[in-house]
Design a protein around this motif. Structure first.
Motif, PDB file in Angstrom:
ATOM      1  N   PHE A 100       5.235 -10.589   4.158  1.00 51.47           N
ATOM      2  CA  PHE A 100       4.989  -9.380   3.363  1.00 51.47           C
ATOM      3  C   PHE A 100       4.692  -8.189   4.267  1.00 51.47           C
ATOM      4  N   LEU A 101       3.900  -8.428   5.318  1.00 54.24           N
ATOM      5  CA  LEU A 101       3.588  -7.338   6.245  1.00 54.24           C
ATOM      6  C   LEU A 101       4.846  -6.841   6.949  1.00 54.24           C
ATOM      7  N   GLN A 102       5.706  -7.771   7.349  1.00 50.01           N
ATOM      8  CA  GLN A 102       6.950  -7.384   8.014  1.00 50.01           C
ATOM      9  C   GLN A 102       7.886  -6.665   7.038  1.00 50.01           C
ATOM     10  N   ARG A 103       7.830  -7.047   5.799  1.00 49.82           N
ATOM     11  CA  ARG A 103       8.655  -6.398   4.771  1.00 49.82           C
ATOM     12  C   ARG A 103       8.196  -4.964   4.544  1.00 49.82           C
ATOM     13  N   GLY A 104       6.902  -4.753   4.744  1.00 54.04           N
ATOM     14  CA  GLY A 104       6.312  -3.432   4.553  1.00 54.04           C
ATOM     15  C   GLY A 104       5.312  -3.442   3.416  1.00 54.04           C
ATOM     16  N   VAL A 105       4.152  -2.835   3.626  1.00 53.48           N
ATOM     17  CA  VAL A 105       3.130  -2.796   2.590  1.00 53.48           C
ATOM     18  C   VAL A 105       2.580  -1.378   2.447  1.00 53.48           C
ATOM     19  N   ASP A 106       2.140  -1.086   1.237  1.00 53.05           N
ATOM     20  CA  ASP A 106       1.379   0.126   0.989  1.00 53.05           C
ATOM     21  C   ASP A 106      -0.075  -0.207   1.324  1.00 53.05           C
ATOM     22  N   PRO A 107      -0.634   0.374   2.382  1.00 55.64           N
ATOM     23  CA  PRO A 107      -1.980  -0.023   2.811  1.00 55.64           C
ATOM     24  C   PRO A 107      -3.054   0.242   1.765  1.00 55.64           C
ATOM     25  N   GLY A 112      -6.885  -2.030  -1.642  1.00 52.63           N
ATOM     26  CA  GLY A 112      -7.548  -2.032  -2.943  1.00 52.63           C
ATOM     27  C   GLY A 112      -7.529  -3.409  -3.588  1.00 52.63           C
ATOM     28  N   THR A 113      -6.394  -4.101  -3.442  1.00 55.66           N
ATOM     29  CA  THR A 113      -6.298  -5.456  -3.990  1.00 55.66           C
ATOM     30  C   THR A 113      -7.250  -6.397  -3.282  1.00 55.66           C
ATOM     31  N   LEU A 117     -10.328  -8.558  -4.917  1.00 54.97           N
ATOM     32  CA  LEU A 117     -10.368 -10.016  -4.839  1.00 54.97           C
ATOM     33  C   LEU A 117     -11.674 -10.546  -4.249  1.00 54.97           C
ATOM     34  N   VAL A 118     -12.439  -9.695  -3.579  1.00 57.49           N
ATOM     35  CA  VAL A 118     -13.686 -10.153  -2.952  1.00 57.49           C
ATOM     36  C   VAL A 118     -14.643 -10.774  -3.969  1.00 57.49           C
ATOM     37  N   PRO A 119     -14.949 -10.087  -5.093  1.00 62.53           N
ATOM     38  CA  PRO A 119     -15.863 -10.736  -6.047  1.00 62.53           C
ATOM     39  C   PRO A 119     -15.270 -11.987  -6.674  1.00 62.53           C
ATOM     40  N   LEU A 120     -13.950 -12.006  -6.895  1.00 59.84           N
ATOM     41  CA  LEU A 120     -13.325 -13.207  -7.444  1.00 59.84           C
ATOM     42  C   LEU A 120     -13.443 -14.378  -6.468  1.00 59.84           C
ATOM     43  N   ALA A 152      -3.100 -10.041  -1.462  1.00 57.75           N
ATOM     44  CA  ALA A 152      -3.233  -8.614  -1.149  1.00 57.75           C
ATOM     45  C   ALA A 152      -1.974  -8.091  -0.465  1.00 57.75           C
ATOM     46  N   GLY A 153      -1.396  -8.896   0.442  1.00 57.75           N
ATOM     47  CA  GLY A 153      -0.150  -8.503   1.088  1.00 57.75           C
ATOM     48  C   GLY A 153       0.993  -8.399   0.100  1.00 57.75           C
TER      49      GLY A 153
END
Length: 216
Positions: A100-107, A112-113, A117-120, A152-153
């Protein structure tokens, strides 16, 4: 969708159906025959879909292979082998996350995701903590962190590709996350057919969506 892709999907669906029968009837031979076959089908789907044509495809393919090994290693009822299965799945998730990182991500979306996910993740760890001991108290938190990073990725790459296969990759990652809750409940909390009846279709649906999305 070509004929080979359709055939591989049929193989996967039929093998998962056989696996569910094996789980219901506690048939180890059928389990050993059906589970590796179902998992080989999603690896073949990614490969036949020419996932390696993408610059990020090798990481994804390695992720699918890691999942195949994880599936096989989770078949025996052995604690040490189960730990090896967790490691294989963790490496599979790392492969997907790198892809996913190599594909490209919106940081912003990925970050934010991750925060969401931290509390979950905290809730999941609090749920599991009384039921794990020894090395599992290291392995389980590490696995939770890795799969959350993978989700998240996936969200980040979907954020850059709202009109392409990005959303499918996110759906697959989320289904994977949910299926792992069923595995955790089965292994650490309460055993029962319901865990496998829900978790196995979720899991194989997840990797099917990921395989088709990564090959698109």
């Amino acid at each position: 969708m070509d004929d080979v892709t359709r055939a591989l999907i049929v193989v996967l669906v039929l093998a998962v159906a056989a696996l569910l029968v094996a789980e219901k009837t506690a048939n180890p031979r059928l389990r050993w025959a059906s589970k590796p076959l179902a998992s080989a089908a999603f690896v073949a789907l990614a490969w036949w879909g020419d996932v390696l044509a993408h610059p990020w495809g090798l990481a994804m393919l390695l992720g699918f292979v890691g999942c195949w090994w994880g599936d096989v290693l989770l078949i025996p009822a052995n604690r040490k082998v189960f730990l090896a299965g967790i490691a294989a799945f963790a490496l599979g998730h790392v492969g997907f996350a790198v892809g996913f990182l190599q594909r490209g991500v919106d940081p912003m979306v990925a970050g934010g995701t991750a925060l969401a996910l931290v509390p979950l993740a905290g809730v999941v760890l609090r749920w599991l903590w009384p039921h794990v001991s020894g090395v599992m108290r290291v392995a389980v938190p590490a696995y939770v962190v890795i799969i959350c990073a993978m989700v998240a990725g996936a969200a980040g790459t979907a954020g850059l590709d709202a009109g392409g296969s990005g959303p499918a990759l996110l759906v697959g990652a989320c289904m994977f996350w949910l299926s792992d809750l069923c595995v955790a409940r089965e292994r650490f909390v309460t055993q029962g057919l319901v865990n496998r009846a829900i978790g196995l279709p979720l899991y194989y649906g997840a990797v099917l969506v990921l395989a088709l999305g990564s090959a698109a």
